[in-house]
Design a protein around this motif. Structure first.
Motif, PDB file in Angstrom:
ATOM      1  N   LEU A 183       0.836  -1.198   0.000  1.00 55.67           N
ATOM      2  CA  LEU A 183       0.000   0.000   0.000  1.00 55.67           C
ATOM      3  C   LEU A 183       0.875   1.255   0.000  1.00 55.67           C
ATOM      4  N   ALA A 184       1.906   1.255   0.835  1.00 56.96           N
ATOM      5  CA  ALA A 184       2.801   2.411   0.902  1.00 56.96           C
ATOM      6  C   ALA A 184       3.470   2.657  -0.447  1.00 56.96           C
ATOM      7  N   ALA A 185       3.904   1.610  -1.104  1.00 55.08           N
ATOM      8  CA  ALA A 185       4.557   1.764  -2.407  1.00 55.08           C
ATOM      9  C   ALA A 185       3.578   2.299  -3.447  1.00 55.08           C
ATOM     10  N   ARG A 186       2.354   1.773  -3.445  1.00 59.70           N
ATOM     11  CA  ARG A 186       1.361   2.229  -4.427  1.00 59.70           C
ATOM     12  C   ARG A 186       0.948   3.675  -4.197  1.00 59.70           C
ATOM     13  N   GLU A 187       0.907   4.094  -2.931  1.00 54.71           N
ATOM     14  CA  GLU A 187       0.449   5.444  -2.594  1.00 54.71           C
ATOM     15  C   GLU A 187       1.601   6.423  -2.379  1.00 54.71           C
ATOM     16  N   ALA A 188       2.835   5.985  -2.638  1.00 53.09           N
ATOM     17  CA  ALA A 188       4.041   6.805  -2.443  1.00 53.09           C
ATOM     18  C   ALA A 188       4.117   7.331  -1.003  1.00 53.09           C
ATOM     19  N   LEU A 189       3.854   6.446  -0.057  1.00 57.06           N
ATOM     20  CA  LEU A 189       3.911   6.793   1.359  1.00 57.06           C
ATOM     21  C   LEU A 189       5.204   6.278   1.986  1.00 57.06           C
ATOM     22  N   CYS A 190       5.578   6.882   3.078  1.00 54.85           N
ATOM     23  CA  CYS A 190       6.741   6.459   3.842  1.00 54.85           C
ATOM     24  C   CYS A 190       6.279   5.539   4.966  1.00 54.85           C
ATOM     25  N   VAL A 191       7.069   4.520   5.254  1.00 53.85           N
ATOM     26  CA  VAL A 191       6.753   3.608   6.351  1.00 53.85           C
ATOM     27  C   VAL A 191       7.860   3.739   7.395  1.00 53.85           C
ATOM     28  N   ALA A 192       7.463   4.002   8.629  1.00 50.59           N
ATOM     29  CA  ALA A 192       8.403   4.050   9.739  1.00 50.59           C
ATOM     30  C   ALA A 192       8.092   2.889  10.673  1.00 50.59           C
TER      31      ALA A 192
END
Length: 51
Positions: free
Chosen positions: A37-46
């Motif tokens: 999901l993060a990759a598809r939405e260009a989000l950062c994961v911490a």
């Protein structure tokens, strides 16, 4: 993670606790979904580790 020493101790001795592989699979699937999901939405994961 609190159970890691017990689990790893048994695995090193050749025993895999009942249910361990199923739990591991479920955790990996959950992580895959989060990172996908993060990759598809260009989000950062911490990720925060507590120990």
């Amino acid at each position: 993670m609190r159970q890691a020493p017990e689990v790893l101790s048994g695995i090193i001795r050749g025993r895999i606790p009942v249910g361990y592989l199923e739990d591991l699979e479920g955790t990996l699937i959950d992580l895959w979904e989060v990172y996908d999901l993060a990759a598809r939405e260009a989000l950062c994961v911490a990720q925060v580790y507590e120990g």
